[in-house]
Motif scaffolding. Structure first.
Motif, PDB file in Angstrom:
ATOM      1  N   GLN A 151      40.367  12.985  72.354  1.00 40.52           N
ATOM      2  CA  GLN A 151      41.574  12.263  72.734  1.00 40.52           C
ATOM      3  C   GLN A 151      41.299  10.761  72.819  1.00 40.52           C
ATOM      4  O   GLN A 151      42.098   9.944  72.347  1.00 40.52           O
ATOM      5  CB  GLN A 151      42.082  12.766  74.092  1.00 40.52           C
ATOM      6  CG  GLN A 151      42.654  14.178  74.062  1.00 40.52           C
ATOM      7  CD  GLN A 151      43.117  14.626  75.425  1.00 40.52           C
ATOM      8  OE1 GLN A 151      43.968  13.984  76.030  1.00 40.52           O
ATOM      9  NE2 GLN A 151      42.560  15.717  75.928  1.00 40.52           N
ATOM     10  N   LYS A 152      40.172  10.405  73.406  1.00 39.95           N
ATOM     11  CA  LYS A 152      39.790   8.999  73.514  1.00 39.95           C
ATOM     12  C   LYS A 152      39.548   8.395  72.133  1.00 39.95           C
ATOM     13  O   LYS A 152      39.908   7.240  71.873  1.00 39.95           O
ATOM     14  CB  LYS A 152      38.542   8.855  74.379  1.00 39.95           C
ATOM     15  CG  LYS A 152      38.783   9.165  75.851  1.00 39.95           C
ATOM     16  CD  LYS A 152      37.494   9.094  76.654  1.00 39.95           C
ATOM     17  CE  LYS A 152      37.742   9.454  78.117  1.00 39.95           C
ATOM     18  NZ  LYS A 152      36.469   9.446  78.910  1.00 39.95           N
ATOM     19  N   LYS A 153      38.947   9.175  71.255  1.00 36.15           N
ATOM     20  CA  LYS A 153      38.681   8.709  69.890  1.00 36.15           C
ATOM     21  C   LYS A 153      39.982   8.392  69.160  1.00 36.15           C
ATOM     22  O   LYS A 153      40.103   7.351  68.486  1.00 36.15           O
ATOM     23  CB  LYS A 153      37.890   9.781  69.131  1.00 36.15           C
ATOM     24  CG  LYS A 153      37.584   9.414  67.686  1.00 36.15           C
ATOM     25  CD  LYS A 153      36.803  10.539  67.011  1.00 36.15           C
ATOM     26  CE  LYS A 153      36.550  10.223  65.541  1.00 36.15           C
ATOM     27  NZ  LYS A 153      35.799  11.322  64.878  1.00 36.15           N
ATOM     28  N   ILE A 154      40.973   9.274  69.283  1.00 36.21           N
ATOM     29  CA  ILE A 154      42.254   9.062  68.612  1.00 36.21           C
ATOM     30  C   ILE A 154      42.980   7.853  69.208  1.00 36.21           C
ATOM     31  O   ILE A 154      43.606   7.069  68.486  1.00 36.21           O
ATOM     32  CB  ILE A 154      43.126  10.331  68.703  1.00 36.21           C
ATOM     33  CG1 ILE A 154      42.457  11.488  67.956  1.00 36.21           C
ATOM     34  CG2 ILE A 154      44.523  10.080  68.136  1.00 36.21           C
ATOM     35  CD1 ILE A 154      42.164  11.211  66.493  1.00 36.21           C
ATOM     36  N   LYS A 155      42.870   7.665  70.512  1.00 34.54           N
ATOM     37  CA  LYS A 155      43.470   6.491  71.148  1.00 34.54           C
ATOM     38  C   LYS A 155      42.833   5.208  70.634  1.00 34.54           C
ATOM     39  O   LYS A 155      43.511   4.210  70.368  1.00 34.54           O
ATOM     40  CB  LYS A 155      43.307   6.564  72.670  1.00 34.54           C
ATOM     41  CG  LYS A 155      44.304   7.443  73.378  1.00 34.54           C
ATOM     42  CD  LYS A 155      44.103   7.339  74.889  1.00 34.54           C
ATOM     43  CE  LYS A 155      45.054   8.253  75.634  1.00 34.54           C
ATOM     44  NZ  LYS A 155      44.838   8.173  77.107  1.00 34.54           N
ATOM     45  N   THR A 156      41.520   5.233  70.482  1.00 36.34           N
ATOM     46  CA  THR A 156      40.783   4.038  70.080  1.00 36.34           C
ATOM     47  C   THR A 156      41.011   3.677  68.614  1.00 36.34           C
ATOM     48  O   THR A 156      41.272   2.513  68.284  1.00 36.34           O
ATOM     49  CB  THR A 156      39.269   4.233  70.329  1.00 36.34           C
ATOM     50  OG1 THR A 156      39.047   4.493  71.713  1.00 36.34           O
ATOM     51  CG2 THR A 156      38.483   2.997  69.905  1.00 36.34           C
ATOM     52  N   PHE A 157      40.925   4.677  67.744  1.00 33.25           N
ATOM     53  CA  PHE A 157      40.958   4.395  66.307  1.00 33.25           C
ATOM     54  C   PHE A 157      42.325   4.572  65.656  1.00 33.25           C
ATOM     55  O   PHE A 157      42.621   3.928  64.641  1.00 33.25           O
ATOM     56  CB  PHE A 157      39.913   5.261  65.583  1.00 33.25           C
ATOM     57  CG  PHE A 157      38.504   4.932  65.960  1.00 33.25           C
ATOM     58  CD1 PHE A 157      37.875   3.807  65.449  1.00 33.25           C
ATOM     59  CD2 PHE A 157      37.794   5.735  66.846  1.00 33.25           C
ATOM     60  CE1 PHE A 157      36.567   3.491  65.798  1.00 33.25           C
ATOM     61  CE2 PHE A 157      36.495   5.435  67.205  1.00 33.25           C
ATOM     62  CZ  PHE A 157      35.868   4.295  66.680  1.00 33.25           C
ATOM     63  N   LEU A 158      43.165   5.425  66.228  1.00 37.55           N
ATOM     64  CA  LEU A 158      44.484   5.652  65.629  1.00 37.55           C
ATOM     65  C   LEU A 158      45.626   5.265  66.576  1.00 37.55           C
ATOM     66  O   LEU A 158      46.793   5.485  66.250  1.00 37.55           O
ATOM     67  CB  LEU A 158      44.625   7.125  65.214  1.00 37.55           C
ATOM     68  CG  LEU A 158      43.667   7.579  64.101  1.00 37.55           C
ATOM     69  CD1 LEU A 158      43.822   9.061  63.830  1.00 37.55           C
ATOM     70  CD2 LEU A 158      43.882   6.782  62.822  1.00 37.55           C
ATOM     71  N   PHE A 159      45.248   4.682  67.723  1.00 42.49           N
ATOM     72  CA  PHE A 159      46.232   4.132  68.664  1.00 42.49           C
ATOM     73  C   PHE A 159      47.301   5.152  69.068  1.00 42.49           C
ATOM     74  O   PHE A 159      48.476   4.816  69.195  1.00 42.49           O
ATOM     75  CB  PHE A 159      46.891   2.876  68.064  1.00 42.49           C
ATOM     76  CG  PHE A 159      45.918   1.910  67.467  1.00 42.49           C
ATOM     77  CD1 PHE A 159      45.075   1.165  68.282  1.00 42.49           C
ATOM     78  CD2 PHE A 159      45.806   1.771  66.091  1.00 42.49           C
ATOM     79  CE1 PHE A 159      44.151   0.286  67.734  1.00 42.49           C
ATOM     80  CE2 PHE A 159      44.888   0.894  65.536  1.00 42.49           C
ATOM     81  CZ  PHE A 159      44.046   0.144  66.354  1.00 42.49           C
ATOM     82  N   THR A 160      46.869   6.384  69.245  1.00 40.95           N
ATOM     83  CA  THR A 160      47.801   7.464  69.583  1.00 40.95           C
ATOM     84  C   THR A 160      47.295   8.254  70.776  1.00 40.95           C
ATOM     85  O   THR A 160      46.143   8.688  70.810  1.00 40.95           O
ATOM     86  CB  THR A 160      47.993   8.420  68.388  1.00 40.95           C
ATOM     87  OG1 THR A 160      48.540   7.697  67.285  1.00 40.95           O
ATOM     88  CG2 THR A 160      48.938   9.567  68.746  1.00 40.95           C
ATOM     89  N   ASP A 161      48.172   8.439  71.740  1.00 42.00           N
ATOM     90  CA  ASP A 161      47.909   9.326  72.865  1.00 42.00           C
ATOM     91  C   ASP A 161      48.474  10.692  72.477  1.00 42.00           C
ATOM     92  O   ASP A 161      49.695  10.860  72.384  1.00 42.00           O
ATOM     93  CB  ASP A 161      48.600   8.784  74.118  1.00 42.00           C
ATOM     94  CG  ASP A 161      48.330   9.628  75.363  1.00 42.00           C
ATOM     95  OD1 ASP A 161      48.306  10.871  75.247  1.00 42.00           O
ATOM     96  OD2 ASP A 161      48.160   9.048  76.441  1.00 42.00           O
TER      97      ASP A 161
END
Length: 212
Positions: A151-161
């Motif tokens: 989840q943190k990875k997607i927030k960081t790289f794809l700006f999605t929660d």
């Protein structure tokens, strides 16, 4: 007796080792392996469902299959590059799929407003529906819970929660599975792989549809 105990111990060790390896592999894909559902099998009756697509049309599986087979594809959301690549390949091959007499529908846990906007922006004319309570995903046994690390990875790289992006506001996703369903509502072909980059290609879909 000793031989039997030794066999049982070795079996348990093998099972544990396999599970540990599986957990390590699936963690790469953001999967809490204990929550991963196994998918349905070829020959199973496909669960019926109803949803409203991006054009406001109601889609009901049991009604759609009266006219021919239906391809049901689960994808993670508009934020997913692998999903977009796959959807684009299907969009570009729609004439071949429709020529078999089949329909195709996309199902995602993404909230309806953003899913509708995504469909229109990318000119996806096939029906796309939001699985607002994840009941379709759960009935087709493709759901899993997403690890916090992913989840943190997607927030960081794809700006999605992921949780906020889903209609149900829960960090769960579907395995990007494809089920091809015949007029008798039985699954005639499937593709299910927790490695999200592995999808059923348009060519494979057409081949499955024309082999019946």
């Amino acid at each position: 007796m000793k031989v039997l105990l030794k066999f049982i111990l070795l079996s348990l060790l093998f099972t544990y080792s396999t599970y540990a390896q599986e957990k390590d592999i699936y963690a790469k894909y953001g999967i809490e392996v204990e929550t991963l559902q196994p998918g349905l099998e070829v020959g199973d009756i496909a669960p019926d469902f109803t949803g409203v697509d991006q054009d406001g049309n109601t889609f009901t599986l049991s009604e759609a299959i009266k006219e021919g087979p239906v391809v049901v594809n689960f994808f993670r959301g508009s934020w997913c590059p692998s999903c977009y690549k796959h959807l684009k390949s299907i969009r570009d091959s729609l004439d071949y799929i429709y020529a078999t007499g089949a329909k195709i529908i996309m199902v995602s846990p993404e909230e309806k407003e953003s899913l509708d906007a995504f469909a229109k922006k990318k000119n996806f004319t096939f029906p796309m529906i939001s699985d607002v309570d994840m009941s379709i995903m759960n009935n087709y046994k493709v759901t899993f819970e997403v690890t916090e690390k992913y989840q943190k990875k997607i927030k960081t790289f794809l700006f999605t929660d992921i949780a906020a992006n889903n209609a149900i506001h829960q960090a769960s996703l579907p395995v990007p599975a494809t089920y091809i369903i015949g007029k008798d509502q039985k699954i005639i072909a499937k593709q299910y792989n927790p490695q999200y980059s592995v999808r059923m290609s348009p060519t494979a879909i057409v081949q499955a549809l024309t082999s019946e």
